[in-house]
Design an enzyme around this catalytic site. Structure first.
Site, mmCIF file in Angstrom:
data_model
loop_
_atom_site.group_PDB
_atom_site.id
_atom_site.type_symbol
_atom_site.label_atom_id
_atom_site.label_comp_id
_atom_site.label_asym_id
_atom_site.label_seq_id
_atom_site.Cartn_x
_atom_site.Cartn_y
_atom_site.Cartn_z
ATOM 1 N N LEU A 1 0.827 -1.155 -0.002
ATOM 2 C CA LEU A 1 -0.010 -0.137 0.050
ATOM 3 C C LEU A 1 0.898 1.353 0.122
ATOM 4 C CD1 LEU A 1 -2.600 -1.038 2.609
ATOM 5 C CD2 LEU A 1 -2.772 -1.599 0.183
ATOM 6 N N TYR B 1 1.912 10.855 -11.871
ATOM 7 C CA TYR B 1 1.654 9.866 -10.784
ATOM 8 C C TYR B 1 0.827 8.679 -11.631
ATOM 9 C CZ TYR B 1 -1.585 7.833 -7.120
ATOM 10 O OH TYR B 1 -2.008 7.002 -6.287
ATOM 11 N N LYS C 1 2.314 4.549 -11.288
ATOM 12 C CA LYS C 1 1.756 3.342 -10.769
ATOM 13 C C LYS C 1 1.398 2.381 -11.823
ATOM 14 C CE LYS C 1 -0.025 4.445 -6.705
ATOM 15 N NZ LYS C 1 0.112 3.373 -5.541
ATOM 16 N N ASN D 1 -11.490 7.088 -5.720
ATOM 17 C CA ASN D 1 -11.210 7.728 -4.584
ATOM 18 C C ASN D 1 -11.796 7.037 -3.509
ATOM 19 O OD1 ASN D 1 -10.486 10.914 -5.169
ATOM 20 N ND2 ASN D 1 -12.177 10.090 -6.757
#
Length: 297
Positions: A88, A138, A142, A167
């Site tokens: 995470l 970003y 990822k 989100n």
């Protein structure tokens, strides 16, 4: 009426063997995971804190918390002993753009190298983002991390579970950072203004407890194969509607009246709002804990 479904006492992970019955289990579910070692990276973060609290509710799991201050030798030990990895850790608002590559890609590579070094092919879950489909720093970082994990799965035979999360909202999310719901709830409870630029903006959302339930279900891997997965329960709602609901919650509190909780999303948003009325509404980052001792390395 349910004023909040959270086990508030389970706020911080201790990394010890937990000997309590699962209070989050549903429909009589009774899992026995005695002796399992679960590594959680990004242990000081919002999702990790909630996941750790969820894992603590089950018998016999030893949780290895990897945080910002976890040293190389301890991380090696974690990677050698882990039976499941929840990756995470990540950066989404760094001071320097280069930190996206350093954290999201570099640490992922380091983690996988350590697992390979110790011949550990345990399952790995990775929290990616829906922004992996976008051409921004970003999203590209990822996407690159996803590719590393898929290559790792092909090379080692380990199962990897990739989640491109939208989100995420719920208790312990840091306000004034990257969650509009956290900021809105925090400011509303504190009597602070919140400026909304586009009330019509549609948000894709997942509730933290739904995410935790999905992730704890990965323990052991079951019949799942490596690849991309989604949390079954998600919501699509306008930012303006979220603002209206939170304002109604606050008005109800001030008037001593319960709000209308006619649908699932509203109930979950209300639980989130209530969590910001608690001292632990936002849980600060931690150093990572194992066996009750904070990492010093």
């Amino acid at each position: 009426m349910n004023f909040g479904s959270y086990p508030w006492g389970l706020g911080r992970g201790t990394g010890v063997f937990i000997k309590v019955r699962a209070i989050w289990a549903e429909e009589g579910e009774n899992r026995e995971w005695n002796g399992m070692n679960v590594l959680v990276t990004g242990a000081g973060g919002f999702i990790a804190r909630n996941l750790i609290a969820g894992l603590q509710a089950y018998d016999g799991i030893r949780i290895f918390e990897c945080g910002r201050t976890t040293g190389q030798s301890l991380l090696e030990e974690f990677c050698r002993e882990a039976d499941m990895v929840y990756h995470l850790a990540g950066s989404n608002r760094p001071k320097e753009i280069t930190d996206y590559e350093l954290t999201n890609v570099g640490f992922t590579r380091r983690l996988l190298e350590l697992l390979k070094k110790h011949g550990n092919s345990c399952p790995v879950m990775f929290s990616s983002s829906i922004q992996a489909l976008l051409d921004n720093p970003y999203g590209r970082s990822k996407k690159a991390a996803e590719e590393l994990l898929l290559e790792y799965a092909e090379e080692t035979g380990a199962k990897v579970f990739l989640y491109r999360l939208p989100n995420v909202f719920g208790k312990w999310c840091r306000p004034n950072y990257n969650s509009v719901i956290a900021t809105l709830c925090h400011n509303t409870v504190g009597g602070l203004p919140t400026r909304i630029n586009d009330a019509g903006h549609m948000m894709q959302l997942v509730y933290i407890e739904d995410l935790v339930r999905e992730l704890t279900g990965l323990i052991g891997g079951g019949d799942r194969v490596s690849g991309f997965y989604e949390v079954p329960c998600t919501y699509r709602i306008s930012l303006g509607r979220i603002v209206e609901l939170v304002q109604a919650f606050q008005e109800g509190q001030e008037a001593g009246m319960m709000p209308e909780l006619s649908d699932e999303f509203t109930r979950k948003l209300y639980d989130t709002y209530l969590s910001y009325m608690q001292p632990s509404g936002h849980m600060p980052d931690g150093a990572g804990i194992i066996n009750g001792e904070r990492n010093r390395a």
